[in-house]
Write an enzyme that holds these catalytic residues in place. Sequence first.
Site, short mmCIF file in Angstrom:
data_model
loop_
_atom_site.label_atom_id
_atom_site.label_comp_id
_atom_site.label_asym_id
_atom_site.label_seq_id
_atom_site.Cartn_x
_atom_site.Cartn_y
_atom_site.Cartn_z
N GLU A 253 -4.93 -35.12 -39.16
CA GLU A 253 -6.14 -34.64 -39.83
C GLU A 253 -6.58 -33.27 -39.33
OE1 GLU A 253 -9.46 -37.22 -39.15
OE2 GLU A 253 -8.24 -38.99 -39.41
N CYS B 56 -11.23 -27.36 -37.10
CA CYS B 56 -10.93 -28.30 -36.03
C CYS B 56 -9.52 -28.82 -36.28
CB CYS B 56 -11.96 -29.43 -36.06
SG CYS B 56 -11.61 -30.72 -34.85
N SER C 12 -14.37 -33.24 -21.61
CA SER C 12 -15.04 -34.46 -22.06
C SER C 12 -15.39 -35.32 -20.87
CB SER C 12 -14.12 -35.22 -23.01
OG SER C 12 -13.89 -34.45 -24.15
N LEU C 13 -16.62 -35.22 -20.42
CA LEU C 13 -17.02 -35.93 -19.20
C LEU C 13 -17.50 -37.36 -19.51
CD1 LEU C 13 -16.95 -35.08 -16.27
CD2 LEU C 13 -19.35 -34.44 -16.44
N HIS C 14 -18.49 -37.45 -20.37
CA HIS C 14 -18.98 -38.74 -20.91
C HIS C 14 -19.64 -39.69 -19.92
CE1 HIS C 14 -17.09 -37.33 -24.45
NE2 HIS C 14 -15.86 -37.74 -24.20
N CYS D 85 -13.19 -37.17 -35.45
CA CYS D 85 -11.81 -37.40 -34.96
C CYS D 85 -11.14 -38.68 -35.39
CB CYS D 85 -11.79 -37.58 -33.46
SG CYS D 85 -12.37 -36.38 -32.46
N SER E 197 -10.55 -28.54 -26.12
CA SER E 197 -11.29 -29.66 -25.52
C SER E 197 -10.32 -30.62 -24.86
CB SER E 197 -12.06 -30.37 -26.64
OG SER E 197 -12.70 -31.52 -26.15
N GLY F 197 -5.75 -36.26 -30.59
CA GLY F 197 -4.82 -35.99 -29.49
C GLY F 197 -5.45 -35.31 -28.30
N GLU F 198 -4.69 -35.26 -27.21
CA GLU F 198 -5.13 -34.57 -26.00
C GLU F 198 -4.36 -33.24 -25.92
OE1 GLU F 198 -7.35 -34.39 -23.66
OE2 GLU F 198 -6.15 -32.83 -22.74
N CYS G 107 -3.14 -40.78 -29.75
CA CYS G 107 -3.53 -40.26 -28.44
C CYS G 107 -3.29 -41.34 -27.39
CB CYS G 107 -5.01 -39.88 -28.46
SG CYS G 107 -5.56 -39.13 -26.91
N CYS H 220 -13.26 -43.97 -29.11
CA CYS H 220 -12.61 -42.98 -29.97
C CYS H 220 -11.61 -43.63 -30.93
CB CYS H 220 -11.92 -41.94 -29.09
SG CYS H 220 -11.03 -40.69 -30.03
N ASN I 103 -20.28 -41.22 -33.10
CA ASN I 103 -19.93 -41.37 -34.51
C ASN I 103 -19.37 -42.77 -34.64
OD1 ASN I 103 -20.06 -39.12 -36.40
ND2 ASN I 103 -18.94 -38.03 -34.80
N CYS J 226 -9.69 -43.49 -24.68
CA CYS J 226 -11.16 -43.49 -24.58
C CYS J 226 -11.71 -44.60 -25.49
CB CYS J 226 -11.72 -42.13 -24.98
SG CYS J 226 -11.04 -40.80 -23.97
N1 SAH Z 1 -8.68 -35.28 -26.22
C1 SAH Z 1 -9.67 -34.24 -26.29
C2 SAH Z 1 -10.18 -34.00 -27.72
C3 SAH Z 1 -10.93 -35.19 -28.25
S1 SAH Z 1 -11.98 -35.01 -29.64
C4 SAH Z 1 -10.82 -34.58 -25.37
O1 SAH Z 1 -10.84 -35.67 -24.82
O2 SAH Z 1 -11.68 -33.73 -25.20
C5 SAH Z 1 -13.37 -34.09 -29.16
C6 SAH Z 1 -14.54 -34.86 -28.57
O3 SAH Z 1 -15.03 -35.93 -29.40
C7 SAH Z 1 -14.22 -35.48 -27.23
O4 SAH Z 1 -15.25 -35.20 -26.33
C8 SAH Z 1 -14.17 -36.94 -27.57
O5 SAH Z 1 -14.35 -37.76 -26.44
C9 SAH Z 1 -15.27 -37.06 -28.59
N2 SAH Z 1 -15.24 -38.29 -29.40
C10 SAH Z 1 -14.19 -39.09 -29.65
N3 SAH Z 1 -14.57 -40.13 -30.41
C11 SAH Z 1 -15.88 -39.99 -30.66
C12 SAH Z 1 -16.84 -40.74 -31.40
N4 SAH Z 1 -16.51 -41.86 -32.03
N5 SAH Z 1 -18.10 -40.28 -31.44
C13 SAH Z 1 -18.44 -39.13 -30.80
N6 SAH Z 1 -17.58 -38.39 -30.10
C14 SAH Z 1 -16.32 -38.80 -30.03
#
Ligand code: SAH
Length: 356
Positions: free
Chosen positions: A95, A108, A220-222, A339, A197, A165-166, A115, A122, A296, A119
């Site tokens: 996508e 994007c 992406s810390l989270h 994503c 990212s 993907g990463e 991936c 995701c 999301n 996570c």
């Molecule tokens: N692998 C990369 C790119 C991921 S997509 C990374 O980890 O950064 C970009 C961002 O969207 C990342 O921070 C990812 O964790 C976040 N993300 C993934 N799924 C999500 C969701 N359902 N809702 C909100 N953010 C999400």
Amino acid sequence: MNDTPKRHLLDLTTSELQVWCEARGEGKYRATQIRKWIFGKRVEAFDECHDVPAKLREALKAEFDLFRAEVIAHKVATDNTEKLLLSLPDKQLVECVLMRETKRRTICISTQVGCAMGCVFCASGLEGLKRNLTQGEILEQVLRLDRLITDPQERITNVVVMGIGEPLANLGNLIPVLETLNEKGGMGLGARRITVSTVGLPEKIRDFAKLDKAFNLAVSLHAPNDELRNKLVPVNDNIGIDQILAAADEYFEQSGRRVTYEYVLLSGVNDAPEHAQELGRLLKGRISHVNLIPMNEVEGLDFVEPTSPRTKEFVQILEQYGVPATVRKRKGADIDAACGQLRLKHEQQVTLDLPG
Ligand code: SAH
């Protein structure tokens, strides 16, 4: 009949295309000419490269495909965000998205099919990693999205490598893509307009820093501590936040670019005032920025975004620590633009449609 599959032209770097032109008795400058048509003028076929000699165009046609993927879905949201679902020659799906704001045209793009990072919130990793995308397959997303822009005066202004993907797990194929995006004879986009990212792979962040360009890095810390991060981002188990921050600090020193920390807000999981305080303490004094992403929703996953007052409080607490924070605006919500969501739906559809 010659049934040798053609090569993907977008897999060639400028210098490889120069070598190919020279081998056909043409000057190196022909490579620049060809790339100008492809990256700057939105041609759909080699025959449209008018100042390239007919003989060379024939040779290009005989040996290369310009586009390889098939567009199997094209969705346009009410906010004019557009999303393409591409089917690759091996039927894998990928996508990419075009987002429009007043002056910006941000795309994007994805770097892998699926991936491996896992996570838990995701959609992209739910079915694991299938494979890396090639340089050509990543660039084809850029070109396909660019061709959705019909006004000849309008250009892509920003690129975020935040699709499926990463990216740093496919850095070898990503580097020539970034070079082409950045190159004058390519898309001609300043490094500052390009953001990669990552889930936070310290050694790969260091390799990325070695490019010595002003690309933006988003991490992406989270979660503000390893205990919680291990649960949300399972690869953290072998890495740890300290290692990631150390690599990100080095990236800032090398590139001079403020690092962005992404933080998906999951109601009742990582959105409490205490989490904000812990994050504030962690990032205080670093030249950084936090991008809060409201969850999301993904079908089959229980996570939901927090209420708006709770999100606001999170931002305010970070600001008390001198850490600037913004909440990401949602784009294309009505077309599954986040994503991996559209791909996942199609994959599940295909599975359901299979006989037996
Ligand atoms: N692998 C990369 C790119 C991921 S997509 C990374 O980890 O950064 C970009 C961002 O969207 C990342 O921070 C990812 O964790 C976040 N993300 C993934 N799924 C999500 C969701 N359902 N809702 C909100 N953010 C999400």
